[in-house]
Design an enzyme around this catalytic site. Structure first.
Site, mmCIF file in Angstrom:
data_model
loop_
_atom_site.group_PDB
_atom_site.id
_atom_site.type_symbol
_atom_site.label_atom_id
_atom_site.label_comp_id
_atom_site.label_asym_id
_atom_site.label_seq_id
_atom_site.Cartn_x
_atom_site.Cartn_y
_atom_site.Cartn_z
ATOM 1 N N ALA A 252 -4.217 -7.900 -4.069
ATOM 2 C CA ALA A 252 -3.551 -6.547 -3.996
ATOM 3 C C ALA A 252 -4.439 -5.598 -4.663
ATOM 4 C CB ALA A 252 -2.128 -6.787 -4.975
ATOM 5 N N GLY A 253 -4.212 -4.177 -4.413
ATOM 6 C CA GLY A 253 -4.973 -3.326 -5.186
ATOM 7 C C GLY A 253 -4.242 -1.940 -5.256
ATOM 8 N N HIS A 254 -4.446 -1.256 -6.591
ATOM 9 C CA HIS A 254 -3.859 -0.072 -6.920
ATOM 10 C C HIS A 254 -4.801 0.834 -7.303
ATOM 11 C CE1 HIS A 254 0.074 -1.902 -6.833
ATOM 12 N NE2 HIS A 254 0.161 -2.513 -7.900
ATOM 13 N N ASP B 118 0.837 -1.300 0.114
ATOM 14 C CA ASP B 118 -0.072 0.158 0.071
ATOM 15 C C ASP B 118 0.745 1.227 -0.196
ATOM 16 O OD1 ASP B 118 -2.485 -1.776 0.353
ATOM 17 O OD2 ASP B 118 -1.773 -1.894 2.295
ATOM 18 N N LYS C 282 2.835 2.205 -5.178
ATOM 19 C CA LYS C 282 3.238 1.426 -6.362
ATOM 20 C C LYS C 282 2.524 1.655 -7.585
ATOM 21 C CE LYS C 282 3.537 -2.697 -4.401
ATOM 22 N NZ LYS C 282 2.909 -2.362 -3.401
ATOM 23 N N LYS D 51 0.577 3.994 -8.619
ATOM 24 C CA LYS D 51 0.808 5.407 -8.936
ATOM 25 C C LYS D 51 1.966 5.507 -9.701
ATOM 26 C CE LYS D 51 1.477 10.135 -8.033
ATOM 27 N NZ LYS D 51 1.633 11.278 -7.116
ATOM 28 N N THR E 220 -8.996 -3.351 -1.854
ATOM 29 C CA THR E 220 -9.726 -4.548 -2.275
ATOM 30 C C THR E 220 -10.558 -4.840 -1.220
ATOM 31 O OG1 THR E 220 -7.552 -5.350 -3.307
ATOM 32 C CG2 THR E 220 -9.270 -7.085 -2.612
ATOM 33 N N GLN F 165 2.204 -6.303 -3.026
ATOM 34 C CA GLN F 165 2.379 -6.246 -1.522
ATOM 35 C C GLN F 165 3.862 -5.397 -1.456
ATOM 36 O OE1 GLN F 165 1.196 -9.588 -2.591
ATOM 37 N NE2 GLN F 165 -0.859 -8.500 -2.269
ATOM 38 N N PRO G 171 -9.740 -0.794 7.247
ATOM 39 C CA PRO G 171 -8.736 0.467 7.851
ATOM 40 C C PRO G 171 -7.373 -0.133 7.986
ATOM 41 C CG PRO G 171 -10.332 -0.085 9.687
ATOM 42 C CD PRO G 171 -10.847 -0.676 8.303
ATOM 43 N N ARG H 11 2.351 -29.055 -6.302
ATOM 44 C CA ARG H 11 2.271 -29.781 -7.656
ATOM 45 C C ARG H 11 0.982 -30.169 -7.930
ATOM 46 N NH1 ARG H 11 7.819 -32.532 -6.042
ATOM 47 N NH2 ARG H 11 6.614 -32.144 -4.242
ATOM 48 N N THR I 133 -7.341 -12.290 3.147
ATOM 49 C CA THR I 133 -8.404 -11.513 2.403
ATOM 50 C C THR I 133 -9.446 -12.640 2.159
ATOM 51 O OG1 THR I 133 -7.353 -11.681 0.081
ATOM 52 C CG2 THR I 133 -6.991 -9.569 1.658
#
Length: 409
Positions: A38-40, A12, A15, A17, A278, A198, A282, A141, A127
């Site tokens: 992950a979230g951008h 967070d 990255k 941006k 995502t 991450q 908080p 495998r 998550t």
């Protein structure tokens, strides 16, 4: 030239941006690890784009983006995200490619993820998106790769529910799948930007195990997941915030404490909009941790740092930074592997004067107040790493470079 962008904290850091900012001069953007956990967030003018699987460079109409080998991809989430981008006017067809060696997340993995979290010896705060289970199946495998959807004998060996889930995605995934090693070899001599997921402190090996992600966040992962060799990495950039945040469980030595810091955590969280892209959860907030940041620089051969969210401190009278840990009355200057040490650590801080100035409208380093320059110099001296890029707001335009990035060191 190959430039790697990683998170130098617990994720967070901004990255997305920074990748978006640097992508203007890149030919291809490769995300080499992680999944839909992950979230951008990309802000460009009046438009806001929330990305989870698709590399940040997709916003540029002339860029090719690749989901790399180290990713675990939920087809349902991917095509929902692509549909959302298309509804926002982003044309993606023919520009989004997927390594045929990347693994797929199946619906039952998500159920397994939730059930495993309930019975963990050390609850992680997952998550619930099946990321860890997919990586575990990969290591055992037993996983399913993107290229496997072309192999009927592999599909026939799956559970009925898995085959039914994958059936509508077989054709589109097959059309997007590439041999990433061959693809990157053909791109040799072009500008490639590698995007991590991450942050380094959530890396499976170098992070705060077991409170980590299941993939690799380390810069070395760009070689593993990006289809290139380690000596082909030309530069590593580490993105960090002017403070620290963490989501979920796990040690956080510089975390703000209400008894000690009053409502500082609340202020920072609200000004910095520190809620998960995502999950909406908080984020825990704390002082900038230079012990951890120096560790990130050492373990990733970081050539240059990228400072974000410094504008969050614009109206503060003073700014404190964590420069060591007090563990049982003993000052520790290096980042320990021991979770018990990290959980009992108290931050040792230094305090620098604030700048009481709005930074968002500034456009270059020379225009920054002297207090900000002093703050940046302190970070550089401590980490022995230069700060090459500074972000003073959410907009792409609120970013400036101190040193050229697309040149070899």
């Amino acid at each position: 030239m190959n430039v790697v962008v990683i998170g130098a904290q617990w994720g967070d850091e901004g990255k997305g941006k920074i990748v978006d900012y640097l992508a203007t001069d890149a030919d291809v953007v490769v995300r080499y690890s992680g999944g839909a956990n992950a979230g951008h967030t990309i802000v460009n003018g009046d438009a806001t784009y929330k990305l989870h699987l698709v590399p940040s460079g997709i916003i540029y109409p002339d860029k090719i983006v690749v989901l790399g080998t180290g990713m675990v991809i939920d087809p349902e989430a991917l095509f929902f995200e692509l549909g959302t981008l298309e509804a926002q006017g982003v044309s993606w067809k023919g520009r989004v490619l997927i390594s045929d060696r990347a693994h797929l997340v199946l619906p039952r993995y998500k159920k397994m993820d939730v059930e495993q979290e309930k019975t963990r010896r050390n609850p992680i705060g997952t998550t619930g998106r099946g990321i860890g289970v997919t990586y575990a199946e990969k290591a055992a495998r037993e996983g399913i790769r993107v290229g496997d959807v072309r192999e009927q004998h592999i599909l026939d060996s799956l559970k009925e529910e898995d085959r039914a889930f994958l059936q509508p995605y077989q054709k589109p995934l097959s059309e997007m799948a590439i041999d990433i090693a061959s693809f990157m070899a053909a791109k040799k001599g072009s500008r490639a930007l590698f995007e991590g997921a991450q942050g380094i402190l959530l890396d499976l090996d170098t992070g705060t195990y077991p409170f980590v992600s299941s993939g690799y966040s380390n810069a070395a992962g760009a070689a593993l997941g990006g289809g290139i060799g380690p000596r082909a990495i030309d530069k590593v950039l580490g993105v960090f915030k002017a403070y620290s945040t963490r989501v979920g469980n796990g040690p956080f030595p510089s975390e703000f404490d209400t008894d000690r810091d009053g409502d500082l955590e609340h202020k920072v969280r609200e000004i910095g909009r520190e809620y998960g892209v995502t999950t909406g959860r908080p984020r825990r907030c704390g002082y900038l941790d230079l012990v951890a940041l120096k560790y990130a620089c050492r373990t990733n051969s970081i050539d240059g740092l990228v400072l974000t969210h410094i504008d969050v401190y614009d109206q503060m009278d003073e700014v404190s930074i964590c420069v060591g840990y007090d563990i049982g009355g003993r000052k520790i200057a290096d980042f320990p592997s021991s979770i018990s040490m990290l959980e009992t650590a108290k931050p040792v801080t230094v305090t620098l004067p604030g700048w009481k100035t709005t930074l968002g409208g500034l456009t270059d380093y020379s225009s920054l107040p002297q207090e900000v320059k002093t703050y940046i110099s302190y970070i550089e001296d401590f980490t022995e790493t230069p700060v090459d890029i500074i972000s003073v707001g959410y907009e792409r335009s609120q970013t400036f470079m101190r040193r050229p990035i697309w040149t070899k060191s």
